[in-house]
Design an enzyme around this catalytic site. Structure first.
Site, PDB file in Angstrom:
ATOM      1  N   ASP A  36       0.850  -1.189   0.000  1.00 43.62           N
ATOM      2  CA  ASP A  36       0.000   0.000   0.000  1.00 43.62           C
ATOM      3  C   ASP A  36       0.898   1.255   0.000  1.00 43.62           C
ATOM      4  O   ASP A  36       1.765   1.400   0.865  1.00 43.62           O
ATOM      5  CB  ASP A  36      -0.869  -0.049   1.276  1.00 43.62           C
TER       6      ASP A  36
ATOM      7  N   ARG B 258      -4.856 -11.095  26.058  1.00 48.13           N
ATOM      8  CA  ARG B 258      -5.817 -11.921  25.319  1.00 48.13           C
ATOM      9  C   ARG B 258      -7.240 -11.460  25.593  1.00 48.13           C
ATOM     10  O   ARG B 258      -8.116 -11.623  24.755  1.00 48.13           O
ATOM     11  CB  ARG B 258      -5.643 -13.391  25.705  1.00 48.13           C
TER      12      ARG B 258
ATOM     13  N   GLY C  66      -9.077   5.632   1.002  1.00 49.87           N
ATOM     14  CA  GLY C  66      -9.792   6.462   1.979  1.00 49.87           C
ATOM     15  C   GLY C  66     -11.260   6.092   2.082  1.00 49.87           C
ATOM     16  O   GLY C  66     -12.123   6.965   2.174  1.00 49.87           O
TER      17      GLY C  66
HETATM   18  P1  13P Z   1      -9.025   4.794   5.330  1.00 45.61           P
HETATM   19  O1  13P Z   1      -8.176   5.691   6.146  1.00 45.61           O
HETATM   20  O2  13P Z   1     -10.292   5.474   4.911  1.00 45.61           O
HETATM   21  O3  13P Z   1      -9.304   3.486   5.960  1.00 45.61           O
HETATM   22  O4  13P Z   1      -8.231   4.484   3.970  1.00 45.61           O
HETATM   23  C1  13P Z   1      -7.242   3.503   3.938  1.00 45.61           C
HETATM   24  C2  13P Z   1      -6.456   3.528   2.668  1.00 45.61           C
HETATM   25  O5  13P Z   1      -6.794   4.165   1.694  1.00 45.61           O
HETATM   26  C3  13P Z   1      -5.228   2.715   2.639  1.00 45.61           C
HETATM   27  O6  13P Z   1      -4.527   2.884   1.442  1.00 45.61           O
HETATM   28  O1  G3H Z   2      -3.294   4.773   3.430  1.00 47.14           O
HETATM   29  C1  G3H Z   2      -2.791   4.682   4.517  1.00 47.14           C
HETATM   30  C2  G3H Z   2      -3.029   3.522   5.404  1.00 47.14           C
HETATM   31  O2  G3H Z   2      -4.050   3.815   6.309  1.00 47.14           O
HETATM   32  C3  G3H Z   2      -1.762   3.084   6.061  1.00 47.14           C
HETATM   33  O3  G3H Z   2      -1.405   3.943   7.075  1.00 47.14           O
HETATM   34  O4  G3H Z   2       1.056   4.338   6.782  1.00 47.14           O
HETATM   35  O5  G3H Z   2      -0.065   4.628   9.017  1.00 47.14           O
HETATM   36  O6  G3H Z   2       0.260   2.338   8.048  1.00 47.14           O
HETATM   37  P1  G3H Z   2       0.070   3.816   7.784  1.00 47.14           P
HETATM   38 ZN    ZN Z   3      -4.589   4.841   0.653  1.00 41.72          ZN
END
Ligand code: 13P
Ligand code: G3H
Ligand code: ZN
Length: 316
Positions: free
Chosen positions: A83, A285, A216
């Site tokens: 991601d 847990r 998002g």
């Molecule tokens: P959210 O913050 O809306 O869950 O989006 C996550 C996201 O786009 C990760 O790439």
């Molecule tokens: O798009 C972003 C995701 O919510 C990941 O967030 O970089 O804090 O793991 P992070």
């Molecule tokens: Zn994202």
């Protein structure tokens, strides 16, 4: 079944008007919550790992957890996706680490540079059989490792449908994240939530059959927001994308819906609740377990919203 890419998933999602849930994982309980849900719902799955997640948990632990999930669910196609990779090097590392899909997010660069960097990742990834998601336009919100534009500026950074066709052709990417009014995090809108469906449709019209991605996409569910605020948290103005809008986008060309914040909020809400109701609790847990169960229930519900419940078999 081994880890899979997204080609077949997106083909079926596009054709049959649903979207695949892409859920962020950072530890074992989050992953188990998600995987327990898809196992019960028989849904295809994208588990996504951010740069921050790699830093937090280390890739070898995350990989080990995901390998177990894959082994225990041989009838479910599972993709391991990077991601928001922001450099060629991090994308290359993930291809080398066995990811079956990577995102290069060069959306903060000028158009030509975004194409160039995406092209470079595509050339390397495709050589290794890995698919690539790219982004055009910019989302709002700032996560730990993902920088976006300020919330007030979101409307000025939506994807330009006229650029999309040139971008996809020149970069060779396999899917495209579009900026359509969403933001990362729990504070997406100040007043009424509004998505630019016209942008999604215009991009889809320019690129028939091409899978789009919506980042998002958390909804900031009332149940968890209320629990967090009730049990000592402070998120009164949190607001997400209504699930009706998520459902609508899933029926369009959007084939992948990214969700992280709803997982974080489910986990936080349950842990806060346990600590408030049982101040003497100190066995992890007994708070991580309820958090994992809450994630499972939330993801099961999301899979219905996305329309991908029961679709595992056709995505193989
Ligand atoms: P959210 O913050 O809306 O869950 O989006 C996550 C996201 O786009 C990760 O790439
Ligand atoms: O798009 C972003 C995701 O919510 C990941 O967030 O970089 O804090 O793991 P992070
Ligand atoms: Zn994202």
């Amino acid at each position: 079944m081994a880890l899979v890419g997204t080609k077949k998933m997106f083909e079926m999602a596009y054709k049959n008007g649903y979207a695949i849930g892409a859920f962020n994982v950072n530890n074992m309980e989050i992953t188990q919550g998600i995987v327990n849900a898809i196992a019960e719902k028989k849904a295809p799955l994208i588990l996504q790992i951010s740069k921050g997640a790699r830093k937090y948990a280390s890739m070898s632990y995350l990989r080990g957890i995901i390998d177990v999930a894959v082994k225990e669910n041989p009838d479910i196609p599972i993709c391991m996706h990077l991601d928001h990779g922001d450099t060629f090097e991090v994308c290359k590392q993930c291809v080398d680490d066995g990811f079956t899909s990577v995102m290069i997010d060069a959306s903060h660069h000028p158009f030509e540079k975004n194409i160039e960097l995406t092209r470079q990742v595509v050339e390397y990834a495709h050589k290794h059989g890995v698919v690539v998601e790219a982004e055009l336009g910019q989302l709002g919100g700032i996560e730990e490792d993902v920088v976006g534009v300020s919330h007030d500026d979101v409307a000025n950074h939506l994807t330009d449908p006229n650029q999309a066709i040139e971008f996809v052709k020149k970069s060779g990417c396999d899917s495209l994240a579009v900026a359509c009014g969403t933001s990362h995090g729990a504070f997406k809108f100040k007043s009424e939530p509004k998505l630019a469906f016209d942008i999604i449709q215009a991009v889809a019209d320019k690129l028939p059959g091409f899978p789009l991605v919506m980042h998002g996409s958390s909804s900031v569910l009332k149940e968890f927001k209320d629990l967090i605020n009730k049990y000592g948290g402070k998120m009164p103005d949190a607001m997400g994308v209504p699930e009706s809008a998520i459902s609508e986008a899933s029926k369009m060309a959007v084939c992948k819906i990214n969700i992280d914040t709803d997982l974080r909020m489910a986990m936080t809400a349950k842990i806060r609740q346990v600590f408030a109701e049982k101040p003497g609790e100190f066995d992890p847990r007994n708070y991580l377990g309820p958090a994992r169960d809450a994630i499972k229930a939330m993801v099961m519900h999301k899979l219905d919203v996305l329309g991908c419940a029961g679709k595992a078999a056709e995505c193989i």
